[in-house]
Design a protein around this motif. Structure first.
Motif, PDB file in Angstrom:
ATOM      1  N   ALA A 187       0.870  -1.201   0.010  1.00 14.14           N
ATOM      2  CA  ALA A 187      -0.065  -0.039  -0.075  1.00 14.14           C
ATOM      3  C   ALA A 187       0.966   1.349  -0.092  1.00 14.14           C
ATOM      4  O   ALA A 187       0.537   2.260  -0.706  1.00 14.14           O
ATOM      5  N   ARG A 188       1.945   1.079   0.683  1.00 15.32           N
ATOM      6  CA  ARG A 188       2.768   2.320   0.586  1.00 15.32           C
ATOM      7  C   ARG A 188       3.533   2.487  -0.812  1.00 15.32           C
ATOM      8  O   ARG A 188       3.746   3.759  -1.041  1.00 15.32           O
ATOM      9  N   GLU A 189       3.780   1.439  -1.270  1.00 14.63           N
ATOM     10  CA  GLU A 189       4.525   1.630  -2.546  1.00 14.63           C
ATOM     11  C   GLU A 189       3.654   2.051  -3.831  1.00 14.63           C
ATOM     12  O   GLU A 189       4.110   2.530  -4.647  1.00 14.63           O
ATOM     13  N   ASP A 190       2.408   1.618  -3.698  1.00 12.69           N
ATOM     14  CA  ASP A 190       1.398   1.710  -4.928  1.00 12.69           C
ATOM     15  C   ASP A 190      -0.050   2.483  -3.952  1.00 12.69           C
ATOM     16  O   ASP A 190      -0.948   1.845  -4.205  1.00 12.69           O
ATOM     17  N   GLY A 191       0.294   3.441  -3.496  1.00 10.50           N
ATOM     18  CA  GLY A 191      -1.053   3.995  -2.370  1.00 10.50           C
ATOM     19  C   GLY A 191      -1.991   4.429  -3.454  1.00 10.50           C
ATOM     20  O   GLY A 191      -3.373   4.064  -2.869  1.00 10.50           O
ATOM     21  N   LEU A 192      -1.996   5.023  -4.483  1.00  7.32           N
ATOM     22  CA  LEU A 192      -3.138   5.239  -5.494  1.00  7.32           C
ATOM     23  C   LEU A 192      -3.953   4.310  -5.664  1.00  7.32           C
ATOM     24  O   LEU A 192      -5.164   4.306  -5.741  1.00  7.32           O
ATOM     25  N   ARG A 193      -3.267   2.999  -6.023  1.00 10.47           N
ATOM     26  CA  ARG A 193      -3.915   1.855  -6.450  1.00 10.47           C
ATOM     27  C   ARG A 193      -4.664   1.359  -5.430  1.00 10.47           C
ATOM     28  O   ARG A 193      -5.754   0.714  -5.431  1.00 10.47           O
ATOM     29  N   PHE A 194      -3.981   1.204  -4.330  1.00  9.53           N
ATOM     30  CA  PHE A 194      -4.672   0.574  -3.024  1.00  9.53           C
ATOM     31  C   PHE A 194      -5.711   1.457  -2.893  1.00  9.53           C
ATOM     32  O   PHE A 194      -6.955   0.881  -2.300  1.00  9.53           O
ATOM     33  N   THR A 195      -5.766   2.675  -2.719  1.00  9.09           N
ATOM     34  CA  THR A 195      -6.661   3.638  -2.115  1.00  9.09           C
ATOM     35  C   THR A 195      -8.146   3.264  -3.189  1.00  9.09           C
ATOM     36  O   THR A 195      -9.090   3.239  -2.737  1.00  9.09           O
ATOM     37  N   LEU A 196      -7.648   3.420  -4.512  1.00  8.47           N
ATOM     38  CA  LEU A 196      -8.954   2.837  -5.468  1.00  8.47           C
ATOM     39  C   LEU A 196      -9.694   1.534  -5.130  1.00  8.47           C
ATOM     40  O   LEU A 196     -10.799   1.479  -5.005  1.00  8.47           O
ATOM     41  N   LEU A 197      -8.721   0.679  -4.731  1.00  9.86           N
ATOM     42  CA  LEU A 197      -9.091  -0.632  -4.486  1.00  9.86           C
ATOM     43  C   LEU A 197     -10.090  -0.486  -3.440  1.00  9.86           C
ATOM     44  O   LEU A 197     -11.046  -1.312  -3.095  1.00  9.86           O
ATOM     45  N   ALA A 198      -9.437  -0.002  -2.132  1.00  9.61           N
ATOM     46  CA  ALA A 198     -10.102   0.078  -1.123  1.00  9.61           C
ATOM     47  C   ALA A 198     -11.749   0.905  -1.025  1.00  9.61           C
ATOM     48  O   ALA A 198     -12.605   0.586  -0.545  1.00  9.61           O
ATOM     49  N   ARG A 199     -11.392   1.951  -1.986  1.00 10.40           N
ATOM     50  CA  ARG A 199     -12.930   2.746  -1.873  1.00 10.40           C
ATOM     51  C   ARG A 199     -13.897   2.216  -2.919  1.00 10.40           C
ATOM     52  O   ARG A 199     -15.079   2.395  -2.568  1.00 10.40           O
ATOM     53  N   LEU A 200     -13.612   1.198  -3.603  1.00 12.14           N
ATOM     54  CA  LEU A 200     -14.526   0.542  -4.669  1.00 12.14           C
ATOM     55  C   LEU A 200     -14.933  -0.708  -3.870  1.00 12.14           C
ATOM     56  O   LEU A 200     -15.778  -1.462  -4.660  1.00 12.14           O
ATOM     57  N   SER A 201     -14.327  -0.988  -2.790  1.00  8.48           N
ATOM     58  CA  SER A 201     -14.710  -2.220  -1.788  1.00  8.48           C
ATOM     59  C   SER A 201     -15.873  -1.989  -1.068  1.00  8.48           C
ATOM     60  O   SER A 201     -16.349  -0.950  -0.883  1.00  8.48           O
ATOM     61  N   PRO A 202     -16.486  -3.069  -0.737  1.00 11.64           N
ATOM     62  CA  PRO A 202     -17.881  -2.798   0.006  1.00 11.64           C
ATOM     63  C   PRO A 202     -17.603  -2.625   1.531  1.00 11.64           C
ATOM     64  O   PRO A 202     -18.627  -2.567   2.138  1.00 11.64           O
ATOM     65  N   LEU A 203     -16.440  -2.429   1.755  1.00  7.12           N
ATOM     66  CA  LEU A 203     -16.044  -2.009   3.376  1.00  7.12           C
ATOM     67  C   LEU A 203     -16.575  -0.702   3.465  1.00  7.12           C
ATOM     68  O   LEU A 203     -16.965   0.441   2.652  1.00  7.12           O
ATOM     69  N   PRO A 204     -17.059  -0.252   4.794  1.00 10.21           N
ATOM     70  CA  PRO A 204     -17.632   1.076   5.299  1.00 10.21           C
ATOM     71  C   PRO A 204     -16.316   1.987   5.051  1.00 10.21           C
ATOM     72  O   PRO A 204     -15.372   1.785   5.206  1.00 10.21           O
ATOM     73  N   SER A 205     -16.442   3.361   4.951  1.00 10.91           N
ATOM     74  CA  SER A 205     -15.656   4.245   4.548  1.00 10.91           C
ATOM     75  C   SER A 205     -14.820   4.434   5.637  1.00 10.91           C
ATOM     76  O   SER A 205     -13.687   4.747   5.721  1.00 10.91           O
ATOM     77  N   TRP A 206     -15.366   4.211   7.144  1.00 13.75           N
ATOM     78  CA  TRP A 206     -14.567   4.499   8.168  1.00 13.75           C
ATOM     79  C   TRP A 206     -13.501   3.204   8.215  1.00 13.75           C
ATOM     80  O   TRP A 206     -12.077   3.677   8.580  1.00 13.75           O
ATOM     81  N   ALA A 207     -13.866   2.192   7.743  1.00 10.79           N
ATOM     82  CA  ALA A 207     -12.791   1.187   7.837  1.00 10.79           C
ATOM     83  C   ALA A 207     -11.781   1.537   6.815  1.00 10.79           C
ATOM     84  O   ALA A 207     -10.748   1.054   7.279  1.00 10.79           O
ATOM     85  N   ASN A 208     -12.216   1.780   5.767  1.00 10.49           N
ATOM     86  CA  ASN A 208     -11.149   2.323   4.749  1.00 10.49           C
ATOM     87  C   ASN A 208     -10.291   3.237   5.261  1.00 10.49           C
ATOM     88  O   ASN A 208      -8.856   3.209   5.030  1.00 10.49           O
ATOM     89  N   ASN A 209     -10.839   4.305   5.597  1.00 13.08           N
ATOM     90  CA  ASN A 209      -9.935   5.432   6.227  1.00 13.08           C
ATOM     91  C   ASN A 209      -8.857   4.962   7.520  1.00 13.08           C
ATOM     92  O   ASN A 209      -7.725   5.463   7.126  1.00 13.08           O
TER      93      ASN A 209
END
Length: 100
Positions: free
Chosen positions: A50-72
């Motif tokens: 996630a540190r190496e490719d943070g943007l891609r990891f963020t996109l995957l996390a944001r598009l996942s069904p996890l609640p936003s508080w868990a993503n943050n």
């Protein structure tokens, strides 16, 4: 009378439940420690990715069904830079049609 030369057979079986409990506890502790080490190694691998490719990891996390508080929380724990989190969030918003 008791046999003066031999041990009482009840002494040998009296400690059996305590020894079995100690063995079971040691086995469970070793198993839990191994599981915990394995989990921490996997989580460390995810965090370094996630540190190496943070943007891609963020996109995957944001598009996942996890609640936003868990993503943050997860993105912060993984050490993803704030700018990459913001960029990923904006891209996700554009993708889903939000007015940003």
């Amino acid at each position: 009378g008791s046999d003066a030369g031999g041990a009482d057979p009840r002494d040998a079986t009296a400690n059996a439940p305590a020894e079995a409990t100690a063995t079971a506890k040691a086995t469970a502790t070793a198993t839990a420690q191994g599981w915990r080490v394995g989990l921490l190694n996997r989580l460390d691998g995810v965090a370094s990715g996630a540190r190496e490719d943070g943007l891609r990891f963020t996109l995957l996390a944001r598009l996942s069904p996890l609640p936003s508080w868990a993503n943050n929380y997860g993105l912060a724990l993984a050490g993803v830079p704030f700018g990459q989190v913001t960029d990923g969030t904006v891209i996700r918003g554009v993708y889903e049609g939000y007015n940003i």
